[in-house]
Design a protein around this motif. Structure first.
Motif, short mmCIF file in Angstrom:
data_model
loop_
_atom_site.label_atom_id
_atom_site.label_comp_id
_atom_site.label_asym_id
_atom_site.label_seq_id
_atom_site.Cartn_x
_atom_site.Cartn_y
_atom_site.Cartn_z
N GLU A 1 -5.76 1.07 5.63
CA GLU A 1 -7.00 1.10 4.99
C GLU A 1 -7.15 2.59 5.14
N PHE B 1 -5.87 9.11 0.62
CA PHE B 1 -5.25 9.27 -1.00
C PHE B 1 -6.62 8.89 -1.71
N ILE B 2 -7.43 8.40 -1.51
CA ILE B 2 -8.11 8.08 -2.91
C ILE B 2 -9.86 8.40 -2.30
N VAL C 1 0.79 -1.16 0.07
CA VAL C 1 0.02 -0.09 -0.49
C VAL C 1 1.04 1.08 -0.42
N VAL C 2 2.25 1.19 1.10
CA VAL C 2 2.48 2.87 1.04
C VAL C 2 3.74 2.66 -0.52
N GLN D 1 -4.05 13.49 -0.11
CA GLN D 1 -2.46 12.79 0.09
C GLN D 1 -1.37 13.24 0.95
N LEU E 1 5.57 15.44 1.16
CA LEU E 1 4.31 15.83 1.17
C LEU E 1 4.18 15.38 2.19
N GLY F 1 1.55 7.12 6.10
CA GLY F 1 2.35 5.87 5.49
C GLY F 1 4.36 5.85 5.72
N PRO G 1 9.75 7.74 -5.43
CA PRO G 1 8.82 8.48 -4.66
C PRO G 1 8.61 8.51 -2.85
N HIS G 2 9.72 7.34 -2.54
CA HIS G 2 9.82 7.99 -0.60
C HIS G 2 9.73 8.91 -0.17
N ILE H 1 -4.84 4.81 5.20
CA ILE H 1 -4.08 4.86 4.24
C ILE H 1 -4.92 5.44 2.96
N TYR H 2 -5.11 4.67 2.77
CA TYR H 2 -5.95 4.35 1.48
C TYR H 2 -7.29 5.48 1.45
N PHE I 1 -4.25 1.41 -6.27
CA PHE I 1 -3.29 2.79 -6.65
C PHE I 1 -3.68 3.07 -8.48
N THR J 1 1.47 4.10 -2.70
CA THR J 1 0.86 5.26 -2.80
C THR J 1 2.52 6.56 -3.37
N SER J 2 3.08 6.35 -2.18
CA SER J 2 4.37 7.15 -2.58
C SER J 2 4.01 6.42 -4.54
N ILE J 3 4.53 5.19 -5.50
CA ILE J 3 4.62 5.69 -6.51
C ILE J 3 3.89 6.25 -6.98
N LEU J 4 2.23 6.11 -6.96
CA LEU J 4 1.18 7.50 -7.19
C LEU J 4 1.76 8.92 -6.76
N ALA J 5 2.03 9.08 -6.08
CA ALA J 5 2.30 10.30 -5.77
C ALA J 5 2.97 11.21 -6.34
N PHE J 6 4.18 10.49 -6.30
CA PHE J 6 5.43 10.53 -7.47
C PHE J 6 5.07 10.56 -9.03
N SER J 7 4.66 9.91 -9.11
CA SER J 7 4.38 9.82 -11.18
C SER J 7 3.20 11.24 -10.85
N LYS K 1 9.29 11.57 -1.97
CA LYS K 1 8.12 13.00 -2.42
C LYS K 1 7.04 12.54 -0.94
N LEU K 2 7.06 11.17 -0.61
CA LEU K 2 6.26 10.66 0.26
C LEU K 2 6.44 11.41 1.49
#
Lengths: 369, 288, 285
Positions: C240, C246-247, B126-127, C252, C38, C259, C31-32, C242-243, B236, B130-136, C34-35
């Protein structure tokens, strides 16, 4: 005074499915003796030892330790301990932890007392001061001693040894062999040692039981075993021997001595088992019991030296006998003493031996040479 | 081996057998029941048994749609296979490349890079998703504003993002499998090939890569399976053309139909066979 | 000559390094990062803020979900261990060769079935009109449908099921290397079943137990499919949350903070457990 018996097997048989691993074996081990079970691999000697230890249950027959029938006693309740072939030291504990393991199981003793006993046991095998070492930090020889101390500290009625010296190199094995014998003599603990190495068995034991295909061939002192083997197997398995095959027994000189015809050459020998004229027999002659004189002489067998193999303290001389219809080759072990004759390949010599240096047994194949 | 008299021994032995049996019922029982239900002519996807049917596989009556006649499900199968093929190709190539890098080369920070490479296996899906989603998302926005609308579309949720997201962790697995075999390669074989006149690249191609063959094959099967089954990360990143697990999940949240039993059986058979092939290969590896 | 080979070697290194760096950099590290960034940004202005973390620590709901997730993960990990260890022991040390191979295949097979299907099979068994409910009525134990889904215990069953193999295999691997004569030696020296277990077998299997437990714990903590399907709306699992951020809520930044919290916690937790049990993971792997 009757001898006290520490271990006895009475008509013990062990089957694995259809395979009879141990076939009606009986023997007694007197208290304080060094008893060896000698046999080739697959002869059933390991199964015998494991039955005494309690890891296998006999299919039939009884096992007694210290006079008590132990067939239904689990290994952890038997007063015998084992030194395993690959030692089976516990790598998750240090040396002292290994040695106190059995004492801790027994309980009823303070920690200090256990450690005192363990240190005493380590001292006895010459390992003082190594108690805190890890198992993989000590040498192979030291590991052997830890395994010994670990069992001996429990003061067992019998110590079982499953060929523990086998993994050592030759020099270390020689040293450990003597040390083990001295240790046994000093402590007076009964040792049951199994091995396929006859030099170890001959050097250390008070009594040797030779086992083959699950059956006991002979139980005797090392010297008796060496000089007067009871079966064809023992004669060929124990010690070096010249084996002359397929002679015909011509006549018996008396109850002990027979004369055997090898293609025209008549040789005399001790009868290892009851034989009668006409039997096909093999004759076993110890190479070091043969005397060799240069030149041709009246008494003895004339021969020609084929080759000489120098081996330090002695030479192995290969001699072809001159008379007789078929070629006969005999190895002679010649000690390098001052009186030893000087010989060279191609020399004519005469061989002779006392009648009791040769042992005759019925040939298992029955084929005449 | 266990200290006990004979009768106790056989008793404990029976207890052991009973325990293993219980474990097997626990692990295999549910799968067996689902398989039986997939052929049960009972629209409630449960017992009692109402006779054998293949309707849940093939049927297009209004109240019974078999999986092969379910257009959305079939579309999902196609997109799952597409994704899995792409992921497998990229991950295996990366895996070979990484194996050579980590086994053959020496460079500063190698240990660190290796530890980093194990990361995608440890981070929860899940992490990772989400991190790839946020980055992309950020990159796609930047591309859109720099190059005009639509330039970053391939980084929006959809086929390519799912592929990239799955590659992030599948490549770690392929790397581990191929590295393990390359480590056992005797370098003198390559030298012997060169000694016999091969160029360096020919030696690698004909000797080393051929030696790696079984590992590459095994890694490819595992990569395909991991991709085909992945839900957490894919969830995601998936767009208008969802994969089978995504469709299944969304349907399961609303209720159970016997068709899902049929899908399960089909997936169990395919993945089970592929899995067996992979474990058989791994066993061979262990012996080699 | 010497220079050119060195140059070529350097070139080869970069050629190999480039794809690896692209992969691990673009698909994992950046990505991490970025996470992480964020999580410290305000949702609207993008300015630095700790509000996303404050929201977690100030909300008893999020805190409870987190504690619940962790507690359940630990409990299921221990439960999985207690079920797996005897199984692994029996498979390696009790069963004969043929039975062993059979048992291994039976245990490995479900692993290749996707987690989604695994959860689905439990739904088939546990739902109100499911197999278990039918069975109980068939046997006359009850006369109406019973819902077994959406309970805490259902989640535990599902998690144990998906985790079983990840625990059993490492333990089997470590027990396989235990020489049987060590067990015999322990018996020979007077040990019984439990003392041999405690002093010989478990210490030897400790690295396998450790690897298995860590894997299972991380898998449980990060689980999404099994808990949402078997726990339904009440699963209250941290993934859940986290999901949802995001969604569902398009937040975010809040999701990123969750996350980061999950990641940091799981790494810290594993590190502390390793320290306490004095295990070295590199040795265990």
């Amino acid at each position: 005074m009757p001898q006290e018996i520490d271990v006895s097997l009475v008509h013990v048989t062990k089957k694995f499915g259809d395979l009879v691993a141990v076939d009606d074996v009986s023997f007694e081990v007197p208290k304080g003796s060094f008893f060896s079970i000698l046999g080739p691999s697959g002869s059933g000697k390991t199964t015998v030892l494991r039955m005494i230890a309690g890891f296998e249950t006999p299919t039939s027959g009884d096992i007694y330790i210290g006079g008590e029938r132990v067939n239904d006693v689990p290994p952890n309740k038997r007063r015998c301990n084992m030194v395993f072939q690959r030692l089976a030291l516990f790598p998750m504990m240090d040396v002292l932890g290994n040695v106190t393991f059995g004492l801790r199981r027994r309980g009823g003793m303070s920690k200090a007392e256990m450690e005192r006993l363990a240190r005493k046991a380590l001292e006895r095998v010459g390992l003082q001061g190594l108690g805190r070492r890890k198992i993989n930090q000590i040498s192979g020889g030291q590991q052997q001693r830890v395994a010994l101390a670990r069992s001996l500290v429990l003061d067992p009625t019998v110590l079982l040894l499953d060929e523990p010296l086998g993994s050592l190199d030759l020099k270390l094995r020689q040293d450990m062999k003597l040390e083990l014998k001295h240790l046994q003599a000093r402590m007076g603990t009964t040792f049951v040692y199994i091995t396929h190495d006859q030099t170890i068995a001959l050097a250390m034991s008070d009594t040797i039981a030779v086992i083959n295909r699950g059956k006991i061939e002979q139980i005797a002192s090392p010297e008796e075993l060496y000089r007067r083997p009871a079966t064809h197997f023992v004669a060929s398995f124990v010690g070096e021997n010249n084996k002359l095959e397929g002679g015909r027994l011509v006549r018996m000189r008396d109850a002990q001595v027979c004369e055997v015809d090898f293609g025209g050459i008549l040789m005399s020998g001790r009868m290892g088992e009851p034989l009668s004229p006409g039997d096909t027999v093999d004759l076993f002659i110890r190479p070091e019991m043969i005397s060799l004189r240069p030149g041709r002489h009246e008494n003895g067998f004339p021969g020609k030296i084929e080759e000489i193999n120098f081996d330090g303290s002695h030479s192995l001389i290969v001699v072809n006998l001159l008379e007789g219809r078929a070629p006969i080759t005999i190895n002679v072990k010649l000690q390098h003493t001052e009186q030893a004759p000087e010989v060279a390949a191609g020399d004519l010599v005469t061989l002779s031996w006392r009648w009791d240096a040769a042992n005759a047994f019925r040939s298992p194949t029955g084929k005449e040479a | 081996m266990f200290a006990a008299s004979n009768s106790q021994k056989s008793l404990s032995r029976w207890l052991f057998y009973a325990y293993i049996l219980l474990i097997l019922v626990f692990t295999l029982g549910p799968l067996v029941i689902v398989t039986i239900l997939a052929f049960n002519n009972n629209p409630s996807a449960s017992f009692p048994w109402q006779g054998f049917t293949l309707d849940w596989f093939k049927s297009s009556t209004p109240d019974r749609v078999g999986l092969f006649d379910d257009a959305r499900m079939m579309a999902a199968v196609v997109s799952s296979v597409k994704v899995a093929v792409a992921v497998t190709l990229i991950s295996v190539i990366l895996g070979v490349n990484n194996a050579f890098l980590f086994v053959r080369e020496k460079f500063v920070g190698k240990e660190f890079l290796y530890m980093l490479m194990l990361g995608p296996l440890v981070v929860p899906g899940v992490v990772l998703g989400t991190s790839i989603l946020a980055f992309s998302h950020g990159i796609a926005n930047a591309l859109d504003s720099a190059l005009g609308n639509g330039a970053g579309t391939f980084l929006r949720p959809g086929f390519w993002l799912v592929v990239l997201g799955q590659v992030s962790f599948v490549a770690t697995t392929t790397t581990l499998v191929i590295t393990a075999r390359l480590k056992r390669f005797d370098l003198s074989l390559e030298e012997a090939a060169m000694d016999l006149g091969a160029t360096r690249s020919a030696a690698v191609l004909h000797v080393t890569l051929r030696f790696l063959g079984p590992a590459i094959f095994g890694a490819a099967i595992i990569a395909f399976l991991f991709s085909f089954e992945n839900f957490n990360t894919t969830y995601f990143l998936s767009g208008p053309d969802p994969t089978v697990p995504i469709i299944l999940y969304s349907r399961l949240r609303f209720g159970i139909s016997p068709e899902i039993n049929a899908v399960s059986v089909l997936m169990m058979v395919t993945t089970g066979l592929l899995g067996l092939a992979a474990s058989a290969f791994q066993k061979e590896e262990g012996l080699a | 000559m010497h220079l050119s080979t060195r140059f070529r070697r350097g070139q080869r290194l970069w050629l190999l390094l480039l794809p690896t760096l692209l992969w691990i950099g673009l698909l994992f590290v950046l990505p991490h990062i970025k996470l992480f960034l964020l999580s410290f940004m305000d949702r609207r202005s993008g300015a630095f803020t700790l509000a996303n973390y404050a929201a977690f620590f100030n909300s008893s709901l999020y805190r409870n979900v987190f504690v619940r997730t962790t507690t359940f993960s630990i409990v299921t990990t221990l439960l999985t261990l207690f079920i797996s260890f005897p199984a692994a022991f029996i498979i390696t040390k009790v069963l004969g060769r043929k039975m062993k191979a059979l048992a291994l295949i039976a245990i490995v097979l479900p692993y290749w079935v996707s987690e989604l299907i695994q959860a689905f099979t439990w739904m088939i068994l546990f739902r109100e009109t499911g197999v278990l409910s039918y069975l109980l009525q068939y046997l006359g134990i009850t006369h109406h449908n019973i819902e077994f889904l959406y309970h805490n215990s259902t989640i535990v069953v599902g998690l144990v099921y998906t985790s079983l193999l990840f625990m059993t295999i490492p333990i089997i691997n470590s027990l396989d290397t235990l020489d049987d004569s060590l067990i015999e030696a322990a018996y020979d020296l007077g040990g019984d079943f439990w003392s041999t277990m405690r002093e010989i077998i478990i210490p030897h299997a400790a690295p396998g137990i450790m690897v298995g437990s860590i894997m299972v714990f991380m898998l449980n903590l990060g689980n999404y499919v099994t808990v949402t399907l078997l726990g339904g709306k009440n699963s209250l699992w941290f993934t859940e949350s986290i999901y949802n951020q995001f969604i569902v809520r398009f937040n975010q930044n809040q999701g990123a903070a969750f996350g980061v919290i999950l990641l940091t916690f799981s790494v810290l937790f594993v590190w502390i457990v390793l320290k306490i049990t004095k295990q070295d993971l590199t040795e265990a792997m």
